[in-house]
Design a protein around this motif. Structure first.
Motif, PDB file in Angstrom:
ATOM      1  N   SER A 201      49.468  36.141  36.809  1.00  0.00           N
ATOM      2  CA  SER A 201      50.227  37.095  37.630  1.00  0.00           C
ATOM      3  C   SER A 201      50.699  38.292  36.809  1.00  0.00           C
ATOM      4  O   SER A 201      51.407  39.157  37.331  1.00  0.00           O
ATOM      5  N   TYR A 202      50.315  38.318  35.538  1.00  0.00           N
ATOM      6  CA  TYR A 202      50.825  39.367  34.636  1.00  0.00           C
ATOM      7  C   TYR A 202      50.746  40.757  35.278  1.00  0.00           C
ATOM      8  O   TYR A 202      49.669  41.182  35.741  1.00  0.00           O
ATOM      9  N   GLY A 203      51.879  41.444  35.299  1.00  0.00           N
ATOM     10  CA  GLY A 203      51.927  42.852  35.697  1.00  0.00           C
ATOM     11  C   GLY A 203      51.529  43.168  37.121  1.00  0.00           C
ATOM     12  O   GLY A 203      51.398  44.334  37.477  1.00  0.00           O
ATOM     13  N   ARG A 204      51.376  42.140  37.958  1.00  0.00           N
ATOM     14  CA  ARG A 204      50.796  42.445  39.270  1.00  0.00           C
ATOM     15  C   ARG A 204      51.696  43.312  40.136  1.00  0.00           C
ATOM     16  O   ARG A 204      51.217  43.978  41.049  1.00  0.00           O
ATOM     17  N   ARG A 205      53.006  43.283  39.857  1.00  0.00           N
ATOM     18  CA  ARG A 205      53.868  44.171  40.637  1.00  0.00           C
ATOM     19  C   ARG A 205      54.270  45.424  39.881  1.00  0.00           C
ATOM     20  O   ARG A 205      54.641  46.422  40.452  1.00  0.00           O
ATOM     21  N   GLU A 206      54.154  45.367  38.541  1.00  0.00           N
ATOM     22  CA  GLU A 206      54.599  46.502  37.738  1.00  0.00           C
ATOM     23  C   GLU A 206      53.492  47.536  37.488  1.00  0.00           C
ATOM     24  O   GLU A 206      53.760  48.727  37.432  1.00  0.00           O
ATOM     25  N   PHE A 207      52.246  47.039  37.285  1.00  0.00           N
ATOM     26  CA  PHE A 207      51.199  47.946  36.800  1.00  0.00           C
ATOM     27  C   PHE A 207      50.036  47.995  37.783  1.00  0.00           C
ATOM     28  O   PHE A 207      49.734  47.004  38.446  1.00  0.00           O
ATOM     29  N   PRO A 208      49.366  49.160  37.858  1.00  0.00           N
ATOM     30  CA  PRO A 208      48.303  49.314  38.854  1.00  0.00           C
ATOM     31  C   PRO A 208      46.996  48.618  38.458  1.00  0.00           C
ATOM     32  O   PRO A 208      46.764  48.343  37.283  1.00  0.00           O
ATOM     33  N   MET A 209      46.156  48.369  39.443  1.00  0.00           N
ATOM     34  CA  MET A 209      44.782  47.966  39.188  1.00  0.00           C
ATOM     35  C   MET A 209      44.057  49.177  38.593  1.00  0.00           C
ATOM     36  O   MET A 209      44.345  50.311  38.947  1.00  0.00           O
ATOM     37  N   VAL A 210      43.107  48.931  37.705  1.00  0.00           N
ATOM     38  CA  VAL A 210      42.289  50.027  37.177  1.00  0.00           C
ATOM     39  C   VAL A 210      40.829  49.585  37.272  1.00  0.00           C
ATOM     40  O   VAL A 210      40.481  48.507  36.792  1.00  0.00           O
ATOM     41  N   PRO A 237      47.781  29.533  33.281  1.00  0.00           N
ATOM     42  CA  PRO A 237      47.279  30.280  34.423  1.00  0.00           C
ATOM     43  C   PRO A 237      47.499  29.515  35.724  1.00  0.00           C
ATOM     44  O   PRO A 237      47.880  28.343  35.703  1.00  0.00           O
ATOM     45  N   HIS A 238      47.269  30.163  36.834  1.00  0.00           N
ATOM     46  CA  HIS A 238      47.287  29.512  38.141  1.00  0.00           C
ATOM     47  C   HIS A 238      45.896  29.692  38.748  1.00  0.00           C
ATOM     48  O   HIS A 238      45.347  30.788  38.665  1.00  0.00           O
TER      49      HIS A 238
END
Ligand code: SAH
Length: 441
Positions: A201-210, A237-238
């Motif tokens: 889930s790392y950064g999934r709400r803070e950082f954009p997809m690239v 991980p999940h």
């Protein structure tokens, strides 16, 4: 995770002028970093703390503290139960330990009354950025090192205490993590393990997809590019976090090796639903198949809980069948432990201990047979091994890991530590492989 948090606290304390002693009997300050995932871990920590409290009565200058998840989980109740504790520090406050100790020690020095116990448990914005310090010891590089990339978990599995003890998901910026990794590698680290309660889930709400890639895969790619790094790993991980980009990473990023940990918890859809695990037996098996298609040599490991409330013989049979079908080479097998405050603790039909015991034993037997068979198949093959540390004994033997993360022991000089070595496997047990160096890389 706790090892890494403790190491970061130790690093802060050293920077503040404290020394870490090998022998507990010599210490002026004893800090216990604790785990709450299962009750047994908490009971052990409480037992140890009670023992230290007794020592404190003989030596009032000894300072004793409890850090981490149990501190967070039990809070002020811990002080009721163990009134001699000096310090109770939660999971977002590790970096405050040096200040708290300075204050406690200053009071003791003044020969004043016993300092008031300090309780520091609040949430703190940005605390995920504080677990970053490493000590580099000359001459003995830390070949395998951990980096904490995030804190917290938003998955809310019904059995799990972690959302309560570690809070909401919060991630560190990619650039900070890369800088920490570069520094480690410059000091001799060759394997990095990224840590988080739920790394996928790392950064999934803070950082954009690239380019269609999740922040986690962006991070993996950045780290994979560090020239002197040999291996890149992550935990935990999940399964739901294995999106196409992460599956492709197992094909494209060779430093990930040939290993994937996919905690399944149960093979019964009914139990998975009750656990609030957002996948089914079928989608899980399809995920394993996609990973195998991407990287045919993968070795798989998993986590399983037996004895979740309401688990019938039929549910367990589904778990056992899935366990056999995937053929996990490694697994962490747990008996369900009731955690007060979790939704599962309120469920009816708690499974009797002897039933859970028997189910646990059955899976252990399957696992041992499977691991031994897979290890024996490797005898005669040559494996790429990262030489990680001297074996405990005899002298002249090293311990390393294969690309599938299997432990290998082999005779080699210490100068090969940190190198990738070709090792021919000569014998195998359930737990490890033994071999001999064929080239020194
Ligand atoms: N974040 C990971 C789990 C990390 S905790 C995930 O979501 O898959 C490590 C393992 O401890 C879990 O996978 C689970 O198998 C086990 N565990 C967690 N809570 C437990 C409980 N209450 N009783 C028994 N085992 C538990």
């Amino acid at each position: 995770m706790n090892e890494r948090d403790s190491e970061a606290v130790a690093s802060l304390l050293r920077a503040r002028g404290y020394a870490i002693v090998e022998d507990e009997a010599l210490a002026d300050v004893i800090l216990l970093n604790t785990c709450s995932v299962r009750d047994l871990a908490e009971q052990k920590a409480i037992g140890k703390a009670a023992h230290l409290s007794k020592r404190k009565r003989r030596n009032p200058r000894l300072l004793v503290g409890i850090l981490g998840c149990m501190a967070q989980n039990r809070g002020a109740d811990l002080l009721d139960r163990l009134p001699d504790l000096d310090l109770v520090v939660g999971t977002q406050k590790f970096h405050r330990v040096p200040d708290h100790l300075d204050n406690l020690l200053a009071t003791i020095k003044g020969e004043g009354p016993r300092p008031e116990s300090i309780l520091d448990l609040d949430a703190e914005a940005g605390s995920q950025n504080e677990i970053r310090g490493h000590d580099h010891t000359e001459g003995a590089p830390q070949i395998s090192a951990y980096i904490s990339i995030m804190q917290g978990c938003n998955m809310h599995c019904t059995f799990c205490i972690v959302p309560k003890t570690r809070g909401e998901e919060r991630s560190r910026p990619i650039d900070d993590i890369v800088r920490e990794a570069e520094d480690l590698v410059a000091h001799g680290t060759r394997e990095i393990t990224l840590l988080g309660q739920i790394v996928t889930s790392y950064g999934r709400r803070e950082f954009p997809m690239v380019d269609g890639k999740t922040p986690f895969v962006q991070l993996l790619e950045r780290l994979h590019a560090l020239p002197q790094l040999h291996r890149l790993r992550f935990t935990s991980p999940h399964p739901s976090g294995f999106k196409p980009d992460l599956i492709a990473a197992h094909r494209d990023l060779s430093k990930l090796g040939e290993y994937a940990h996919l905690p399944v918890q149960s093979g019964s859809d009914r139990i998975l639903r009750a656990m609030n695990r957002p996948y089914t037996r079928d989608t899980y098996l399809r995920l394993i198949a996609s990973l195998r298609a991407a990287q045919p040599k993968l070795w798989f490991s998993t986590d399983i809980i037996v004895g979740f409330p309401g688990e019938t013989d039929e549910d367990f049979a589904a778990t056992r069948d899935l366990f056999r079908e995937v053929g996990f080479e490694m697994a962490y097998l747990f008996k369900y432990s009731t955690r007060t405050g979790t939704p599962a603790a309120e469920l009816p039909d708690q499974v009797p201990t002897d039933v859970a015991e028997a189910r646990h034993r059955e899976l252990m037997d399957i696992l041992e047979k499977r691991s031994l068979a897979r290890h024996q198949q490797m005898v005669g093959t040559t494996e790429e091994v990262l030489a990680q540390e001297p074996a405990k004994r005899p002298a002249g033997r090293l311990m390393g890991r294969t690309r599938g993360y299997r432990k290998v022991f082999f005779d080699a000089p210490d100068r090969l530590l940190g190198e990738l070595v070709q090792v021919r496997i000569t014998s195998a047990t359930v737990a490890a492989l033994h071999g001999e160096v064929v080239t020194n890389g």
